[in-house]
Design a protein around this motif. Structure first.
Motif, PDB file in Angstrom:
ATOM      1  N   SER A  32       0.826  -1.206   0.000  1.00 48.83           N
ATOM      2  CA  SER A  32       0.000   0.000   0.000  1.00 48.83           C
ATOM      3  C   SER A  32       0.866   1.264   0.000  1.00 48.83           C
ATOM      4  O   SER A  32       0.600   2.209  -0.749  1.00 48.83           O
ATOM      5  N   LYS A  33       1.911   1.274   0.816  1.00 48.36           N
ATOM      6  CA  LYS A  33       2.814   2.436   0.861  1.00 48.36           C
ATOM      7  C   LYS A  33       3.524   2.636  -0.469  1.00 48.36           C
ATOM      8  O   LYS A  33       3.708   3.769  -0.917  1.00 48.36           O
ATOM      9  N   TRP A  34       3.934   1.543  -1.104  1.00 44.66           N
ATOM     10  CA  TRP A  34       4.580   1.658  -2.414  1.00 44.66           C
ATOM     11  C   TRP A  34       3.618   2.263  -3.411  1.00 44.66           C
ATOM     12  O   TRP A  34       3.979   3.149  -4.174  1.00 44.66           O
ATOM     13  N   GLU A  35       2.376   1.780  -3.423  1.00 46.35           N
ATOM     14  CA  GLU A  35       1.408   2.237  -4.413  1.00 46.35           C
ATOM     15  C   GLU A  35       0.942   3.671  -4.148  1.00 46.35           C
ATOM     16  O   GLU A  35       0.545   4.363  -5.077  1.00 46.35           O
ATOM     17  N   LYS A  36       0.998   4.111  -2.910  1.00 46.62           N
ATOM     18  CA  LYS A  36       0.624   5.494  -2.585  1.00 46.62           C
ATOM     19  C   LYS A  36       1.802   6.447  -2.739  1.00 46.62           C
ATOM     20  O   LYS A  36       1.644   7.654  -2.645  1.00 46.62           O
ATOM     21  N   GLY A  37       2.983   5.901  -2.939  1.00 42.81           N
ATOM     22  CA  GLY A  37       4.168   6.738  -3.103  1.00 42.81           C
ATOM     23  C   GLY A  37       4.728   7.213  -1.779  1.00 42.81           C
ATOM     24  O   GLY A  37       5.498   8.168  -1.736  1.00 42.81           O
ATOM     25  N   ARG A  83      16.547   9.602  -6.692  1.00 43.82           N
ATOM     26  CA  ARG A  83      15.622  10.731  -6.888  1.00 43.82           C
ATOM     27  C   ARG A  83      14.311  10.511  -6.131  1.00 43.82           C
ATOM     28  O   ARG A  83      13.794  11.416  -5.481  1.00 43.82           O
ATOM     29  N   ILE A  84      13.800   9.297  -6.229  1.00 43.94           N
ATOM     30  CA  ILE A  84      12.543   8.987  -5.537  1.00 43.94           C
ATOM     31  C   ILE A  84      12.721   9.110  -4.027  1.00 43.94           C
ATOM     32  O   ILE A  84      11.879   9.697  -3.334  1.00 43.94           O
ATOM     33  N   ASN A  85      13.817   8.564  -3.508  1.00 50.49           N
ATOM     34  CA  ASN A  85      14.078   8.653  -2.070  1.00 50.49           C
ATOM     35  C   ASN A  85      14.234  10.096  -1.618  1.00 50.49           C
ATOM     36  O   ASN A  85      13.787  10.480  -0.540  1.00 50.49           O
TER      37      ASN A  85
END
Length: 146
Positions: A32-37, A83-85
């Motif tokens: 869920s956390k991955w999919e919500k970003g 970049r994402i982190n």
């Protein structure tokens, strides 16, 4: 980007978050956390996800790497993950600052209220003591002595 890709691949394959979590050996909340970003998988998990969905890691990250060299792909992946982190860190920092400000305001209001209560109690006790003194003095003066 990555969050949308994971979600779309999961839905295309007809998996629930729970089923995907079981197959990747993580908890459903992680998916869920991955999919919500809100978080991103580490490099090792990213490879597992890509293998599970039978896509390349570069496809999973939303980019296309023209060179098939493994080192080039790994560099691209690590740059995109960095970049994402960084974006997540900025978002989390802002969130923490907002909560600290809210907490500070609440503490200030509570301390102010306690201070006002103490001041009012001291004032009431001083008024009550002076009233008792006045009544005692008046009472002593009105008693006739024989």
């Amino acid at each position: 980007m990555l969050n949308e890709k994971i979600k779309s691949l999961r839905k295309q394959r007809g998996f629930t978050q729970e089923e995907l979590a079981i197959r990747l050996n993580v908890v459903r909340q992680t998916i869920s956390k991955w999919e919500k970003g809100l978080s991103v998988p580490d490099a090792e998990m990213l490879i597992k996800i890509a293998d599970f969905f039978e896509v390349t890691t570069s496809e999973l990250l939303g980019g296309s790497v023209q060179s098939s060299a493994n080192e080039t792909e790994q560099n691209e992946i690590s740059q995109q993950l960095a970049r994402i982190n960084e974006q997540l860190a900025i978002k989390n920092r802002r969130s923490r600052i907002i909560w600290k400000v809210i907490l500070g305001i609440i503490i200030a209001v509570v301390v102010f209220n306690i201070f006002m209560i103490v001041i009012s109690m001291v004032s009431f006790n001083n008024f009550n003591d002076s009233l008792n003194t006045t009544i005692t003095q008046t009472y002593e003066e009105t008693i006739p002595i024989e």
